[in-house]
Design an enzyme around this catalytic site. Sequence first.
Site, PDB file in Angstrom:
ATOM      1  N   LYS A 213     -69.241 -95.133   3.858  1.00  0.00           N
ATOM      2  CA  LYS A 213     -70.076 -94.700   1.916  1.00  0.00           C
ATOM      3  C   LYS A 213     -69.103 -95.463   1.723  1.00  0.00           C
ATOM      4  CE  LYS A 213     -72.281 -93.494  -1.792  1.00  0.00           C
ATOM      5  NZ  LYS A 213     -72.874 -94.211  -1.800  1.00  0.00           N
ATOM      6  N   CYS A 267     -70.716 -94.211  -9.153  1.00  0.00           N
ATOM      7  CA  CYS A 267     -69.797 -94.488  -8.058  1.00  0.00           C
ATOM      8  C   CYS A 267     -68.837 -95.286  -7.292  1.00  0.00           C
ATOM      9  CB  CYS A 267     -71.502 -94.758  -6.941  1.00  0.00           C
ATOM     10  SG  CYS A 267     -72.920 -92.501  -6.927  1.00  0.00           S
TER      11      CYS A 267
HETATM   12  N1  LIG Z   1     -76.559 -90.628  -7.651  1.00  0.00           N
HETATM   13  C1  LIG Z   1     -76.541 -91.119  -7.453  1.00  0.00           C
HETATM   14  O1  LIG Z   1     -77.515 -92.381  -6.603  1.00  0.00           O
HETATM   15  C2  LIG Z   1     -75.752 -91.156  -5.664  1.00  0.00           C
HETATM   16  C3  LIG Z   1     -75.797 -91.939  -4.549  1.00  0.00           C
HETATM   17  C4  LIG Z   1     -74.863 -92.089  -3.321  1.00  0.00           C
HETATM   18  C5  LIG Z   1     -73.795 -90.274  -3.610  1.00  0.00           C
HETATM   19  N2  LIG Z   1     -74.301 -89.364  -4.496  1.00  0.00           N
HETATM   20  C6  LIG Z   1     -73.403 -89.111  -3.851  1.00  0.00           C
HETATM   21  O2  LIG Z   1     -73.870 -87.245  -3.910  1.00  0.00           O
HETATM   22  C7  LIG Z   1     -73.428 -86.703  -4.216  1.00  0.00           C
HETATM   23  C8  LIG Z   1     -74.574 -85.645  -5.669  1.00  0.00           C
HETATM   24  O3  LIG Z   1     -74.743 -86.725  -6.777  1.00  0.00           O
HETATM   25  P1  LIG Z   1     -76.026 -86.812  -7.772  1.00  0.00           P
HETATM   26  O4  LIG Z   1     -75.852 -87.629  -8.874  1.00  0.00           O
HETATM   27  O5  LIG Z   1     -77.284 -86.582  -7.181  1.00  0.00           O
HETATM   28  O6  LIG Z   1     -75.016 -85.386  -8.943  1.00  0.00           O
HETATM   29  P2  LIG Z   1     -75.714 -84.632  -9.904  1.00  0.00           P
HETATM   30  O7  LIG Z   1     -74.718 -83.862 -10.756  1.00  0.00           O
HETATM   31  O8  LIG Z   1     -77.268 -85.124 -10.443  1.00  0.00           O
HETATM   32  O9  LIG Z   1     -76.749 -83.351  -8.666  1.00  0.00           O
HETATM   33  C9  LIG Z   1     -75.340 -82.015  -8.445  1.00  0.00           C
HETATM   34  C10 LIG Z   1     -76.230 -81.037  -8.396  1.00  0.00           C
HETATM   35  O10 LIG Z   1     -75.323 -79.663  -6.837  1.00  0.00           O
HETATM   36  C11 LIG Z   1     -75.260 -78.889  -8.565  1.00  0.00           C
HETATM   37  N3  LIG Z   1     -74.014 -77.838  -7.927  1.00  0.00           N
HETATM   38  C12 LIG Z   1     -73.456 -77.850  -8.639  1.00  0.00           C
HETATM   39  N4  LIG Z   1     -72.934 -76.502  -7.459  1.00  0.00           N
HETATM   40  C13 LIG Z   1     -73.603 -76.667  -6.756  1.00  0.00           C
HETATM   41  C14 LIG Z   1     -73.271 -75.281  -5.580  1.00  0.00           C
HETATM   42  N5  LIG Z   1     -72.519 -75.055  -5.779  1.00  0.00           N
HETATM   43  N6  LIG Z   1     -74.815 -74.992  -5.755  1.00  0.00           N
HETATM   44  C15 LIG Z   1     -75.897 -75.190  -5.762  1.00  0.00           C
HETATM   45  N7  LIG Z   1     -75.915 -76.403  -6.214  1.00  0.00           N
HETATM   46  C16 LIG Z   1     -75.072 -76.823  -7.154  1.00  0.00           C
HETATM   47  C17 LIG Z   1     -75.159 -78.936  -9.377  1.00  0.00           C
HETATM   48  O11 LIG Z   1     -76.062 -77.904 -10.644  1.00  0.00           O
HETATM   49  C18 LIG Z   1     -76.391 -80.680  -9.667  1.00  0.00           C
HETATM   50  O12 LIG Z   1     -77.436 -80.355 -10.194  1.00  0.00           O
HETATM   51  C19 LIG Z   1     -72.250 -86.819  -5.252  1.00  0.00           C
HETATM   52  O13 LIG Z   1     -71.501 -86.750  -3.768  1.00  0.00           O
HETATM   53  C20 LIG Z   1     -72.179 -88.308  -5.398  1.00  0.00           C
HETATM   54  O14 LIG Z   1     -70.992 -88.551  -5.170  1.00  0.00           O
HETATM   55  C21 LIG Z   1     -75.066 -89.786  -5.767  1.00  0.00           C
END
Ligand SMILES: NC(=O)c1ccc[n+]([C@@H]2O[C@H](COP(=O)([O-])OP(=O)(O)OC[C@H]3O[C@@H](n4cnc5c(N)ncnc54)[C@H](O)[C@@H]3O)[C@@H](O)[C@H]2O)c1
Length: 414
Positions: A213, A267
């Site tokens: 990743k 990202c």
């Molecule tokens: N958004 C993208 O395009 C993308 C792509 C690939 C990977 N990622 C990775 O995926 C992961 C999540 O990204 P995202 O964009 O969905 O983030 P986001 O901020 O949209 O969502 C994360 C969610 O997790 C919740 N959260 C925080 N602590 C928590 C806990 N202890 N228990 C339950 N929920 C909790 C937050 O309230 C939030 O709603 C990250 O590591 C990111 O780097 C994101």
Amino acid sequence: MKNICVFGLGYIGLPTAAMFAHHGANVVGVDINQHAVDTINQGKIHIVEPGLEAIVKQAVGKGTLKASLTPVHSDAYLIAVPTPFKGDDHEPDLSYIQAVSKALAPLLEKGDVVILESTSPVGATEKMVEWLSKERSDLTFPKYHEPDNEADIFVAYCPERVLPGKVIEELISNDRIIGGMTKESTKKAQDVYRIFVKGDLLETNSRTAEMAKLTENASRDVSIAFANELSIISDKLDINVWDLIELANRHPRVNILQPGAGVGGHCIAVDPWFIVNQNPEEAKIIRSAREINDNKPNWVIGKINDQIEQLKSQGVEKPTVALLGLAFKPDIDDLRESPAVTIAKKMLENQSANIILVEPNIETLPKDLESGKLVSLVEAMEIADIIGILVAHDEFKKEPLKNSVAVIDAVGII
Ligand SMILES: NC(=O)c1ccc[n+]([C@@H]2O[C@H](COP(=O)([O-])OP(=O)(O)OC[C@H]3O[C@@H](n4cnc5c(N)ncnc54)[C@H](O)[C@@H]3O)[C@@H](O)[C@H]2O)c1
């Protein structure tokens, strides 16, 4: 694999939870954000993603998707919580994964599968297992260095590579990397994704999956940095970089990307730092790429300031500068980590010019740009002495941009 619990209902977790529910699993989505939980339980969504709301509405209506502040026992647990970095050394912040481990550990039963999806530094899955096993000494967990060992709990790292705006389609069709801590963990995680994924489920171990990743995003970052560096060199040598790249790309084995105002989003501008932080001596190109891309906005600001000074020396007391585009890439409204926002913020501090902002994809300016004025492209063209083109939005390509003013075109529209 009928019951699934997804931690984190954001851009990744919510579509993933909705997909499992849509394909017959019973899903409980867990988030610490009460507003997100309430919104989802009303069959609505709190994020922007085409096609997602209809699927959530249907699954909530059928009772296969429920959002909650607290997890329940399930056959498989997926974790998609944030993994930002902290401090000047860009140290990955794993505290969200640690918090989930604490909440999840008491629920674990022999045979359960735990899958980490959050973008993570190499070794994070093993760290998570450490946290889980500390809470549950009655269970055995897999060990990375013993791929054939048998454990009570199966653990894998499975990164996400969907494109925002196309998440629903890509969740199903993309190939996925499935990195088990043991061979059996890989197989169990494949069973989970087989519920809805039509792409290939590529087998590897957890460390390789974590690095894959980071490698994907670092690769993009390095390629863009090459183009950005070329743009600065070309400017110095009085060469049109867009012509240069077009000509070089006619070589059958050369494919240079386009330069821009920097690199944005949450990202590509973030993940390569996880490699650099862990390998400070070795990750030379990756660090340089990050620095080149992070510095590009300053270079663009320098070019705009040169034009301001020139106009002032010609008698224009306070030139008006129109900055076109604020999003981190063309034709979206997402301003996260956007280099154009960095440029706008710094330019707004410059008292020797009037700064006006054009972003056709938003209605109001975010808090950190509140001191700026959001105007239409037509209005900007009427009053600007200098135009800085920061994002290649389609809207900017349609209109002939006024050419009697000084133009700094960071994205090659002109
Ligand atoms: N958004 C993208 O395009 C993308 C792509 C690939 C990977 N990622 C990775 O995926 C992961 C999540 O990204 P995202 O964009 O969905 O983030 P986001 O901020 O949209 O969502 C994360 C969610 O997790 C919740 N959260 C925080 N602590 C928590 C806990 N202890 N228990 C339950 N929920 C909790 C937050 O309230 C939030 O709603 C990250 O590591 C990111 O780097 C994101």
